[in-house]
Motif scaffolding. Structure first.
Motif, PDB file in Angstrom:
ATOM      1  N   ASP A 119      45.921  79.339 156.552  1.00  0.00           N
ATOM      2  CA  ASP A 119      47.147  79.933 156.160  1.00  0.00           C
ATOM      3  C   ASP A 119      47.421  81.050 156.218  1.00  0.00           C
ATOM      4  O   ASP A 119      48.475  81.756 156.391  1.00  0.00           O
ATOM      5  N   SER A 120      46.410  82.067 156.097  1.00  0.00           N
ATOM      6  CA  SER A 120      46.382  83.587 156.107  1.00  0.00           C
ATOM      7  C   SER A 120      46.819  83.773 157.477  1.00  0.00           C
ATOM      8  O   SER A 120      47.557  84.518 157.904  1.00  0.00           O
ATOM      9  N   LEU A 121      45.960  83.273 158.593  1.00  0.00           N
ATOM     10  CA  LEU A 121      46.321  83.498 159.912  1.00  0.00           C
ATOM     11  C   LEU A 121      47.823  83.141 160.204  1.00  0.00           C
ATOM     12  O   LEU A 121      48.296  83.971 160.972  1.00  0.00           O
ATOM     13  N   ARG A 122      48.215  81.995 159.936  1.00  0.00           N
ATOM     14  CA  ARG A 122      49.581  81.509 159.992  1.00  0.00           C
ATOM     15  C   ARG A 122      50.454  82.810 159.666  1.00  0.00           C
ATOM     16  O   ARG A 122      51.513  83.207 160.300  1.00  0.00           O
ATOM     17  N   GLN A 123      50.344  83.254 158.556  1.00  0.00           N
ATOM     18  CA  GLN A 123      51.248  84.175 157.778  1.00  0.00           C
ATOM     19  C   GLN A 123      51.260  85.126 158.617  1.00  0.00           C
ATOM     20  O   GLN A 123      52.300  85.940 158.944  1.00  0.00           O
ATOM     21  N   HIS A 124      50.046  85.769 158.819  1.00  0.00           N
ATOM     22  CA  HIS A 124      49.863  87.322 159.541  1.00  0.00           C
ATOM     23  C   HIS A 124      50.427  87.251 161.029  1.00  0.00           C
ATOM     24  O   HIS A 124      51.224  88.021 161.565  1.00  0.00           O
ATOM     25  N   LEU A 125      50.100  85.957 161.718  1.00  0.00           N
ATOM     26  CA  LEU A 125      50.411  85.956 163.177  1.00  0.00           C
ATOM     27  C   LEU A 125      51.824  85.839 163.088  1.00  0.00           C
ATOM     28  O   LEU A 125      52.552  86.254 163.895  1.00  0.00           O
ATOM     29  N   LEU A 126      52.550  85.005 162.247  1.00  0.00           N
ATOM     30  CA  LEU A 126      53.808  84.591 162.152  1.00  0.00           C
ATOM     31  C   LEU A 126      54.840  86.056 162.009  1.00  0.00           C
ATOM     32  O   LEU A 126      55.728  86.274 162.921  1.00  0.00           O
ATOM     33  N   ARG A 127      54.258  86.977 161.082  1.00  0.00           N
ATOM     34  CA  ARG A 127      54.890  88.017 160.887  1.00  0.00           C
ATOM     35  C   ARG A 127      54.811  88.967 162.104  1.00  0.00           C
ATOM     36  O   ARG A 127      55.728  89.837 162.238  1.00  0.00           O
ATOM     37  N   ARG A 128      53.584  88.828 162.707  1.00  0.00           N
ATOM     38  CA  ARG A 128      53.455  89.954 163.819  1.00  0.00           C
ATOM     39  C   ARG A 128      54.022  89.594 165.227  1.00  0.00           C
ATOM     40  O   ARG A 128      54.448  90.287 166.031  1.00  0.00           O
ATOM     41  N   THR A 129      54.009  88.197 165.324  1.00  0.00           N
ATOM     42  CA  THR A 129      54.518  87.617 166.740  1.00  0.00           C
ATOM     43  C   THR A 129      55.670  86.752 166.837  1.00  0.00           C
ATOM     44  O   THR A 129      56.325  86.521 167.615  1.00  0.00           O
TER      45      THR A 129
END
Length: 64
Positions: free
Chosen positions: A33-43
Motif C-alpha cells: 500500500d505504501s509503495l502504491r501510494q508513493h509510486l502513484l504520487r511520483r509517476t
C-alpha cells in the motif's frame, strides 16, 4: 530518503519478478500500500502499470 526508496522500487519493478509486497519490503517502503501510494504520487502509475510500461527484461527472463 523517500526518493531513494521509490527509485529502488522502480528498479526492482523494472528488472525483477518479485511480487509488489516484496518490492516494497526490499526497497524500504514497508508495504504494498505504501509503495502504491508513493509510486502513484511520483509517476502517476500503480506498481503493476509501471512494471508493464518500463520492464527492461522479457517476462520469461525476469529474475526473482
Amino acid at each position: 530518503m523517500l526518493h531513494r526508496r521509490v527509485d529502488r522500487a522502480r528498479q526492482l519493478l523494472e528488472t525483477s519478478a518479485l511480487p509488489v509486497d516484496l518490492v516494497a519490503h526490499h526497497s524500504g517502503l514497508g508495504s504494498a500500500d505504501s509503495l502504491r501510494q508513493h509510486l502513484l504520487r511520483r509517476t502517476g502509475l500503480t506498481p503493476t502499470a509501471y512494471r508493464r510500461s518500463f520492464r527492461t527484461t522479457p517476462e520469461g527472463e525476469l529474475s526473482r
